[in-house]
Each structure stands twice: as structure tokens, then as C-alpha cells.
Enzyme design. Structure first.
Site: not given
Ligand SMILES: [Zn+2]
Length: 881
Positions: A127, A268, A270, A272, A304-305
Site C-alpha cells: 500500500e 505503524g 499493514m 494485508n 485496527h489492522e
């Protein structure tokens, strides 16, 4: 490095892709300098596009070996390769297959986007546009495909081989010297969610059973030897998985969920699909090596992820202008999760503090942009607090307008309607309008209009008629490219308090009762008449910070004191304390610049004392109450002719005045808040530590010998990193031998730990001592510093530029010059990090003339430098505009 004049990309120019990719089969043979990627794509023309024309695949820094179309090797004359793309003119009208073989060099990749090596670990960051550095592809989020990935590597170098989806097969090659792993992800995804990891990693394993009874294998991979620091991240993951089921009905959808922590990472973390890659600073934690703040940060980012699995991955963005669609929504979700795990009020205060410290200045300066921008040169420059934090506030406003149940209905509809699609902000908001039958047309303006609205409020009481009239006017300041603004649809929560502190019933003149204290603003000026109000009330406005706006209302000191003691909305009680402190500080700063003595802030300090002594309030909340507005917040409120040194001195003087006046109370709290027993990151303990450490700051604010001794004892006896760094931050403000001793002892203790040592860099970089610039310069040559590592850059240079306003803004301009030199140095290999550092200049126009001039010269010097990356070019030209 790009030298051509960059051309902006516009939202209005969006066109659907000419071709679609249904399946991707990758075969990656890992090698440090020459990784081979064989990519098989199944493509077809997009039925929505009349004449698809030539096929243009994005690609950067790739060495092309061969291209086959439906199995036939293409001659060099049948395609064109540039440094940006592979163009094939004669492609079939129906489905076809492409086989592309390329090579890339992970070791040379210091931009940390695409495939690179971090401390010997192969990892990827795609990203926003990193996948084009791995293979030629339609690198845009609206091209969704299923992926099968085979990874092959030397078994010693990379015993662990991971990719998205579920593991299918693994085996050895070359008599055991090499090995491979095969992964398949059944969920179609855009290429920015692709990930691959290979390396020598330790891990911890656990599992989670979903609401429907499916067992998921969970694993966290880290540098070998650090496995004992993963327990909190694993615990946070499981709580996130459960929470998303309970709150939003979202279950996990693969057999495994893997997290990998690496040391070199631009962001911070990602999201995926099935393989989250993290900056290790947001995974690794033990009481000795992480502060309470880090524990909370890990919990938040892990959540969050994970939440992105539904908001971002299953439903993704049509184009990068829609970034807030996944980020604003997912930040909102992680905030709600944290509010449920901890004190909701403390959580809300933290969010608002963060928003005001970082998004409000962005929105007030040359880098202001709408939550959904309409143009960009480099998309990496738009991972901003406007897109993330203000984006989350917009989602929160939707929830406030619709109520929690109505909001959930809208979310359910969003998942039902758009699962598996790449969508827009309009699609998202339409779900809430449709599920609730509420007209949200005007609400959409929030997404296209930049700038922080100001609400000017007036309250008038009529004793004879027993009415209170509240008038609210929206003022919408101009921002770059947007001189005139339309009024916004704003949820506004309020309460009226009687003289005894009681909450008054809110009945409008029409007879309508406002049970939840919510009114909706739509016109530029709105008037509300409340009836049956016998005596003059005190208004508590914008409760829970129901909209991301600035509020202005005339209030007396007595009213602020009253709200600090009585407001039943604890958020607003805190806000009253901040407003009062701001008032006291602004007076002191003005007096200082006129070279006059400031008034004694007696009333404010007395009001603080009442809260400090109120044991019915939780310690974590009281700690927030005692933290004064930040220097950057004050600079933003002052807004013009800012003198950072005057702000700093006034704030320090108030801190000292509070410390000496309430000395006995702080000493008592310091004693009483000591925590005993084993460390826990739970809110009870972290709250006590926060209050105790804030108290220590006040207790030692006069820097008398006994204060210094107290801080030194706290430092040497601290049982955890929270207390240790709290004391270190205090000691590092003293220009005394104890400062050097503490820094030396911290260094000796932590020089072997690449994460903890970052706070040693940061405390020196944020020191207010006049020598701090020289120290920072010297530390850039320290053997533990590396300009190639984003965490180190952030701990030393970033901390200096962002969190040391006095020394960054030295009147001689040397602070600016130093940061500018580092921006240019970093731009040569990692433009994303360089541009982020450069945005520390975003408030330069508000400075007093001498500093403003120095900042301008520095920015002009950067703008003249050639070559510049698109990232830095865009930020510097906008900042100077
Ligand atoms: Zn995110």
C-alpha cells in the site's frame, strides 16, 4: 528519483480499469539482490469499457526477462517497457493469460515499499503502490483477484515462508538446501493487500474459536529471542476478534491469521489479508521494555489492522481518493474498541487531544485538504491525520446522528450490499441513509470541504419568560483552493446546568423534549429556545466533542470553574479545565511579550485542586485533567505572530505555579498512587501510574535539590519502563549532573535493545536546553542511529522537528536548516519518510516575522534542490504556496 515535473491526479478523472484480472499466480524465488518473480495473470477486457485498447501494466525498478501471451513468447517489438510501465498493444478481445518473469533487488530497496529486506527478513509493503515494484500489474485498488503464491528460498536464510490466505503445501528442494511454501487466498483482493514474508523468525501460537465454532490458528512472528514479548499483542488480537463479532457481527474468514513484526517499516502496520505486517514497536512489549502508552498503542493498532479485514479488505476502496472509506471507518472502530476496553472518557480525551494536536493545525495551514481529497501528486502524502482522525470523527458523527442501533443497521447494510466490492464514500453513506431513511445529502459536504468549522455560540436567558435562547453560527474559514464554504450538517450535544449543578430538562419551545441533549445544525445560524428555565443556566456545549469543530462562547472564569466542578459530562469537565488553562496561558503569553508580569492564576489552580482531591474520579481521568494544553495547541489557538519561546516559558511558569501551590496535595497523591504487585497494563494500574507520574512532574517542577533527588530516586527504583521514562523525561529537563547520569545509566541498560533505546534518542531530541540542536547533530553519528531506519529517524530527527518547538524554531533558523538537510538526505532513498518529516514546517506562516523569514528561506532552498521526489516536491510546493 523522478525529475520530470509531476502532474496531479484528479478525482474527477477516475475511469474504470480497461482490463480486469481474475487470478494471479505468483512464483517467487527469494534472493537478496536478485529475486525472481514469475507471474501468471488471467485477464479479460472490462465489460464496462467500450474500447479497452492496449494493456498498460504498472511497474517500477523491475528487470524484465520475458513476457508470454497465452503461452507464446512475445518478441521485443510486441511490447514497450519504460521505467513506469509495460505496454502490450495486441491483446485478445476475450480472456487471455500473461506470463511475466521479472527480477527485483530487495537489498537495494531502502524506500521500504515493494519487496525489501529488514534485518535479513524479506518482507513487503504494497500500500499504496508498492506491488508494481514486485511485478507488472494493474496497480489500483479496484482490480480484485484471487492469489496463489509459491515462495521458494534457501532453507537456512528463510526457514519461515508466509503469504496471504491459507497454507496449502510445503516441501524441500535441492536435497533440502532450498524449500518452498504454497499459499492460497480464496478472497478476491486488490494488490495493495498482497504480502510475502521470508526469514528466520521466532513465533508464538494460539487459537481462537469464532462465534460459529470455527477454530482459527493464530501466530505472531518476531525476531528470534523476542517471543516472550508477544503475549499482549496476542491477547489484544483475541479480544479484537471477539469484539468485532459482538459489536458488528463480523467473523474472521480464513483458517489462519498471522502477524509478523519487522524492524524497518514506514508505517505503524499493514492490514494485508491474513498476514498483517507490523512495525515491531507496535508488537513487542514487556513491562521492562514498553510503557503503558505503548501497551495501549499495541492494543489499538492490533485491533485496527484486524478490523480492516472487513472494513478495507472485504470491502475496499474504488480509488485512493476514497482512502478515508477504509481508514476513517477503521480508526472509528478501533476507538470504539478501546473505549470498551478502557475508560471511555479517557479514551475520548486522548482522541480529541490527538486530533487537536495534529489534525487541527493541518486543517488550518497550507496542507489543509478535505477528508476525501480531490487531487494528489503522491498518494503517500495523504496518509494524514485529516484522512484518519477527522475521517473517524465523520463516522462518529453518523453514529451520533443515527444512534448506536441505527448506525449498526447502516453497517449491516454496508456489509450486505458491498461485500467483495471496491466502493466509494457515496456508497458508504448511502447505506446509512437507506437504513435509517435520514437525509444525509448535506452531511456529504464534510467529505469535500476542508478546514475546521468554528461554532460561535450565544446563550441568553429571559428570567420573566423563563426561557433560554441558544444561537449557534457556523463560521467556515477559507482553505487552499476553497474560499467559499457551504454550511455543514452538525450533530451538537448540549446540556444546561442549574445553579446547584443539576442537569436541567431540555424542552424546546415547540414542546419537544431532548432526552439525549442532541440538536442538529444545518443552517449557517440556528436558534434554539428552551422553556421552563427559571434562573440563568450554565451551558455545557459540544458534549463528548460531538463534532470536530472549534467552539467559541463568552464565559466568565466563574462559569469555567463551575463546569470544572459540576458538569455531568466528564469530557466537558475536562474541556472546561483545558479552556481555563488556555485562557490563563494566553494572558501570560501576551503579558510576557509586552514584558509585563502575568496575573496569578489563583482561581484556576483552586479549581484544579478540587478535581485532584476528588477520589470518586478515576486516577487516569484526573491525570488527563492535570495535563496542560500542549505548546503546539497554544500556537494554533494564537494563530498569528507566534513566538514559540514565549509559549514555552509561559507554560512552564504555570506548571511551576501549580506545582508549588499544590505541593502538599501532589506529595500525598504521589505516595498514595504507588502501585504494588505485578505489573498490569489494565486501566486501573495504568491510571494510577499516570496520575502518580503527572504528580511527580509537578512536584519536581521547581528543580530544587530535593526535587532533583526525588526524580533521581524514582528513576533508579522504577520497576517498569513507564516509571523509568517518566523520571527520565523530568531529569532530562534539568541542566545538572543528574541529567547526564540518568541518560548514561539508561543508555548502558538499554543499548542492546533497538526499541527501548529510541526513547533515549527522543528525550535528548526534545530537550529544551540550548545545546539540544548540537546534541541531536552529534547523535546522528551515533553507532546506534541509522538514517535508513524510520523508527530511528522518528525518534531523533522527527522528535526534534515535531516535539521540540523551542529548538526547532530557533530564531537563527539553524533548527530548520538541520531538518531540511536531513529531509534532502532521506529523500534520496525514502521519499515517503522525507515528505513526512518535511510537513513539520506546515505552521510556518503563523510564526513571528524573524522565524517566519528563516523558515521561508529554508523551504525555498528545498524547493530549488534538484532532483526532488514527487513526495517532497508536493509537500514543499504546497507549504510555500
Ligand atoms: Zn488502517
Amino acid at each position: 528519483m523522478k525529475t520530470d515535473k509531476p502532474r496531479p491526479i484528479l478525482l474527477k478523472d477516475y475511469r474504470p480499469p480497461n482490463f480486469l484480472i481474475d487470478t494471479v499466480t505468483l512464483d517467487v524465488s527469494l534472493h537478496p539482490t536478485r529475486t525472481r518473480v514469475r507471474c501468471r495473470l488471467k485477464l479479460r477486457p472490462n465489460p464496462l469499457v467500450a474500447k479497452p485498447g492496449a494493456l498498460t501494466l504498472d511497474g517500477e525498478l523491475l528487470e524484465l526477462e520475458s513476457v508470454k501471451l497465452d503461452g507464446r513468447q512475445l518478441a521485443a517489438s510486441e511490447y514497450k517497457v519504460s521505467d513506469k510501465a509495460l505496454v502490450i498493444a495486441g491483446v485478445p478481445r476475450g480472456e487471455f493469460a500473461l506470463d511475466i518473469t521479472t527480477y527485483c533487488n530487495p537489498d537495494a530497496n531502502k524506500a521500504l515499499t515493494g519487496l525489501y529486506l529488514s534485518k535479513g527478513i524479506y518482507c513487503t509493503q504494497c500500500e499504496a503502490q508498492g506491488f508494481r515494484r514486485i511485478t507488472y500489474f494493474l496497480d489500483r485498488p479496484d482490480v480484485l483477484a484471487t492469489y496463489t503464491v509459491r515462495i521458494e528460498a534457501d532453507r537456512n536464510d528463510a526457514p519461515v515462508l508466509l503469504s496471504n490466505g491459507n497454507p496449502v503445501e510445503r516441501g524441500t528442494l535441492d536435497g533440502g538446501k532450498r524449500h518452498y511454501a504454497l499459499w492460497r487466498d480464496p478472497h478476491p483482493k486488490p494488490c495493495y493487500l498482497f504480502a510475502l514474508v521470508g526469514g528466520n523468525l521466532g513465533s508464538i501460537a494460539s487459537d481462537f474459536t469464532t462465534a460459529s465454532g470455527k477454530k482459527i490458528d493464530l501466530r505472531i512472528y518476531v525476531e528470534p529471542g523476542k517471543e516472550d514479548r508477544c503475549a499482549w499483542a496476542m491477547d489484544s488480537l483475541k479480544r479484537s476478534m471477539r469484539w468485532d463479532e459482538e459489536r458488528f457481527g463480523r467473523e474472521y474468514d480464513l483458517d489462519v491469521f498471522n502477524i509478523v513484526a519487522v524492524a524497518d517499516f514506514n508505517m505503524g502496520a499493514m492490514e494485508n489479508k491474513g498476514l498483517n505486517v507490523f512495525n515491531d514497536a507496535l508488537v513487542l512489549a514487556s513491562p521492562q521494555t514498553a510503557t503503558d502508552g505503548t501497551f495501549v498503542g499495541i492494543e489499538r493498532v492490533i485491533a485496527h489492522e484486524y478490523f480492516h479485514n472487513w472494513t478495507g479488505n472485504r470491502i475496499t476502496c474504488r480509488d485512493w481518493f476514497q482512502l478515508c472509506l477504509k481508514e476513517g471507518l477503521t480508526v472509528f472502530r478501533d476507538q470504539e474498541f478501546c473505549a470498551d476496553q478502557r475508560s471511555a472518557t479517557v479514551q475520548r480525551i486522548r482522541e480529541v487531544r490527538g486530533l487537536k494536536a495534529s489534525q487541527f493545525p493541518e486543517d488550518a495551514g497550507p496542507l489543509a485538504h478535505p477528508v476525501r481529497p480531490n487531487r494528489y501528486i503522491e498518494i503517500n502524502n495523504f496518509y494524514t491525520s485529516t484522512v484518519y482522525s477527522k475521517g473517524a470523527e465523520l463516522v462518529r458523527m453518523l453514529q451520533t446522528l443515527l444512534g448506536r442501533e441505527g448506525f449498526r443497521k447502516g453497517m449491516d447494510l454496508y456489509f450486505e450490499r458491498h461485500d467483495g466490492q471496491a466502493v466509494t464514500v457515496e456508497d458508504f453513506v448511502a447505506c446509512f441513509a437507506d437504513a435509517s431513511s435520514k437525509d444525509l445529502t448535506q452531511f456529504m459536504t464534510w467529505y469535500s470541504q476542508a478546514g475546521t468549522p468554528e461554532l460561535i455560540c450565544q446563550l441568553k436567558h429571559d428570567a420573566r419568560a423563563k426561557t433560554a435562547d441558544l444561537t449557534i453560527t457556523q463560521v467556515l474559514p477559507p482553505t487552499p483552493g476553497q474560499a467559499k464554504k457551504r454550511p455543514l450538517h452538525i450533530p451538537f450535544k448540549l446540556g444546561l446546568l442549574g445553579g446547584d449543578g443539576q442537569e436541567l430538562e431540555l424542552t424546546l419551545a415547540s414542546g419537544e423534549r431532548l432526552a439525549d441533549g442532541l440538536v442538529e445544525l444545518r443552517k449557517r445560524t440556528e436558534k434554539f429556545r428552551f422553556r421552563d428555565i427559571a434562573s440563568k443556566p450554565v451551558a455545557s456545549l459540544l458534549r463528548e466533542f460531538s463534532a470536530p469543530v472549534n467552539l467559541s462562547i463568552d464565559r466568565t472564569d466563574a462559569e469555567l470553574q463551575f463546569l470544572m466542578a459540576n458538569d455531568s459530562d466528564l469530557f466537558n469537565r475536562w474541556q472546561a479545565a483545558q479552556d481555563y488553562a488556555t485562557r490563563v496561558l494566553l494572558q501570560a503569553i501576551a503579558a510576557r511579550r509586552r514584558k509585563e508580569r502575568a496575573q496569578q492564576p489563583k482561581g484556576f489552580i483552586e479549581a484544579l485542586a478540587i478535581t485532584l482531591a476528588n477520589d470518586s474520579l478515576d486516577p487516569g481521568y484526573r491525570a488527563q485533567f492535570l495535563v496542560l494544553p500542549s505548546e503546539s495547541d497554544l500556537a494554533r489557538i494564537i494563530g498569528r505572530d507566534v513566538d514559540p519561546l514565549a509559549i514555552h516559558k509561559a507554560r512552564n511558569a504555570l506548571h511551576k505555579a501549580i506545582g508549588s501551590r499544590l505541593h502538599t496535595a501532589f506529595a500525598e497523591i504521589y505516595q498514595r498512587m504507588e502501585t504494588r504487585g505485578p505489573y498490569s497494563p489494565a486501566p486501573e494500574q495504568t491510571g494510577r501510574r499516570a496520575l502518580r507520574n503527572v504528580s511527580l512532574g509537578y512536584l519536581t517542577s521547581r528543580a530544587r535539590p530535593e526535587d532533583v533527588a526525588r526524580a533521581a530516586v524514582h528513576f533508579s527504583q522504577s520497576p517498569n519502563l513507564t516509571d523509568e521514562t517518566a523520571a527520565l523525561s523530568i531529569l532530562s529537563t534539568f541542566n545538572l549532573p543528574e541529567r547526564a547520569a540518568a541518560l548514561a545509566s539508561f543508555y548502558e541498560r538499554w543499548k542492546g535493545d533497538h526499541l527501548v533505546i529510541d526513547s533515549w534518542f527522543a528525550y535528548q531530541a526534545t530537550s529544551q536546553l540550548a545545546s539540544s540542536l548540537a546534541t541531536v547533530k552529534r547523535l546522528t553519528r551515533h553507532p546506534l542511529f541509522s538514517i535508513k531506519n524510520p523508527n530511528k529517524v522518528s525518534a531523533l530527527i522527527g522528535a526534534f522537528a515535531w516535539a521540540n518547538p523551542v529548538n526547532f524554531n530557533r530564531p537563527d533558523g539553524k533548527g530548520y536548516a538541520f531538518v531540511a538537510d536531513r529531509v534532502l538526505e532521506i529523500d534520496a532513498f525514502n521519499p515517503q519518510i522525507a515528505a513526512r518529516l518535511l510537513s513539520a514546517f506546515r505552521s510556518w506562516k503563523f510564526l513571528e516575522p524573524e522565524r517566519r523569514q528563516a523558515a521561508k528561506k529554508t523551504l525555498q532552498r528545498i524547493a530549488r534542490t534538484k532532483p526532488l521526489s514527487h513526495d517532497v516536491f508536493e509537500i514543499v510546493s504546497k507549504t510555500l504556496e
